[in-house]
Scaffold this motif. Sequence first.
Motif, PDB file in Angstrom:
ATOM      1  N   ILE A  96       2.688  -8.744  28.472  1.00 28.30           N
ATOM      2  CA  ILE A  96       1.863  -9.614  29.309  1.00 28.30           C
ATOM      3  C   ILE A  96       2.627 -10.020  30.567  1.00 28.30           C
ATOM      4  CG2 ILE A  96       0.727 -11.863  29.416  1.00 28.30           C
ATOM      5  CD1 ILE A  96       0.121 -11.567  26.421  1.00 28.30           C
ATOM      6  N   GLY A  97       3.918 -10.343  30.397  1.00 27.91           N
ATOM      7  CA  GLY A  97       4.735 -10.717  31.544  1.00 27.91           C
ATOM      8  C   GLY A  97       4.825  -9.607  32.577  1.00 27.91           C
ATOM      9  N   TYR A  98       4.922  -8.370  32.106  1.00 34.37           N
ATOM     10  CA  TYR A  98       5.015  -7.237  33.029  1.00 34.37           C
ATOM     11  C   TYR A  98       3.704  -7.029  33.774  1.00 34.37           C
ATOM     12  CZ  TYR A  98       5.616  -2.508  34.808  1.00 34.37           C
ATOM     13  OH  TYR A  98       5.682  -1.410  35.624  1.00 34.37           O
ATOM     14  N   ARG A  99       2.575  -7.186  33.052  1.00 34.99           N
ATOM     15  CA  ARG A  99       1.285  -6.941  33.691  1.00 34.99           C
ATOM     16  C   ARG A  99       0.927  -8.041  34.694  1.00 34.99           C
ATOM     17  NH1 ARG A  99      -1.781  -2.911  31.811  1.00 34.99           N
ATOM     18  NH2 ARG A  99      -1.176  -1.880  29.861  1.00 34.99           N
ATOM     19  N   ILE A 100       1.342  -9.294  34.392  1.00 32.40           N
ATOM     20  CA  ILE A 100       0.982 -10.399  35.276  1.00 32.40           C
ATOM     21  C   ILE A 100       1.981 -10.563  36.414  1.00 32.40           C
ATOM     22  CG2 ILE A 100       0.610 -12.893  35.405  1.00 32.40           C
ATOM     23  CD1 ILE A 100      -0.451 -12.822  32.582  1.00 32.40           C
ATOM     24  N   TYR A 101       3.283 -10.544  36.061  1.00 31.22           N
ATOM     25  CA  TYR A 101       4.321 -10.842  37.039  1.00 31.22           C
ATOM     26  C   TYR A 101       5.140  -9.627  37.465  1.00 31.22           C
ATOM     27  CZ  TYR A 101       3.331 -15.472  35.089  1.00 31.22           C
ATOM     28  OH  TYR A 101       2.707 -16.599  34.645  1.00 31.22           O
ATOM     29  N   GLY A 102       4.954  -8.495  36.787  1.00 32.47           N
ATOM     30  CA  GLY A 102       5.760  -7.324  37.081  1.00 32.47           C
ATOM     31  C   GLY A 102       7.195  -7.460  36.620  1.00 32.47           C
TER      32      GLY A 102
END
Length: 437
Positions: free
Chosen positions: A264-270
């Motif tokens: 989720i962190g990667y998809r939202i914040y990269g």
Amino acid sequence: MLNVNSSAGKSQFSSREVFGGGILACMPVFVYFYILLVLPFMAGGGKARPENILFWPVMAAVIFALVLQNWSRINTAFLRSLPIASLIAYLVFASASVTWAYSPNYAFSRAVVTILAAFIIVMPYALPINTKHTIARLHICCAAALAISAVYVLTTPSTPIGHPGYFTHKQELGLLAATGLILASHELLFGSWWRRIIASVSISLSFWLVFASQSKSALAFALAALVTSAVVLVICKKIRITPAHIVGAVVIASLFVHNPIERIGYRIYGDSTLTGRTGIWEFTNYQISRRPWLGWGFHSYYFVPNSPQNEAKGYIKDMPSSHSGYLQLKLETGRLGYWIFLVFIYASLYFVELVRRRDPVRAWFILSIEIFAILINLTDTVWLTLTDLWILYLIVVADSVNYSLSPQLMRGVRQISRSRIVGKVVRTARRPRLSNA
């Protein structure tokens, strides 16, 4: 009980029927005010100040004296309820952990303060007090803190990672702005005209300060909590389940996903490391594996002499927490303490459904705070810390149990159940029977 609308906000009892009822009703708000607007301005966070050392036992003594004076009015069902009983069980276990703690002296003193704070906040709700203005008072405290923070942001330099306001760390300002957004959203929708004006200003300040503190996760979790709580309550009404069932189902489903938080962190914040948190979690899990069942002792790991955290390397060594409330529970009180506390969380969610049956708006506000606390502890440590969010969480849990066990609500629930049974009997009686040919 929290004031959510004009009818449901009225207490089931009058404070005048309880000796010192006004003091008891205001005490949880006063603790919230103290944590939010007094303690941060004391040197060193007030830890070594005699005022702070004396505050907790004096306030607890006042509550204890008033409880004794109203002993016959105590609602024992409140104390026996699963949320309160499991909270007591965890605090007892945390106190027992002093015997095996890495630093017993620190564990003992910190456990005492945590227990006193919980007693001061929760115990008044065991009595029939009138707290109809609690939500408005909480919002006023939060609005004042937001205004003071705005002055600090305008007049003091920021840090490279975000502005801390008048707090010591930028994450504290982010939490204040996020909780302020939830409190103000309720007041904007359901408060009186002057409360709506204050709420409008609070919402504007909340958005500005959360960006000034660069606390993106706090804002995302607050917005998610406001929307999710409404959706969850609608689902509960349609298919007759509780928020505890829905949250439990989501948790079980996440077990089948590899590294769900990182994804989720990667998809939202990269950023799949969530600004370096994954490295902290890896070392924390290693330390948990060394004492898996009982942990290192309640609050006996960070900020103690020769802390085991000193074994870490690089930036991890300087971390003040595990950046995960759930990992820190395992770190300090092991799997046993972690499971006890999970009972407290899920039992608190269950009681929101009992509130929804009588007052959906009240249930929406309570569930928003609870879901926000559950979410924010995925990336930061709030559980059982002397922070404004933990104090607010205790207040809404105690209020939901108090409201759910009120005589009027229980009679209403029984009447609803009885009407459903009668309706089923009538429908069955009207159903045509097949004749025997």
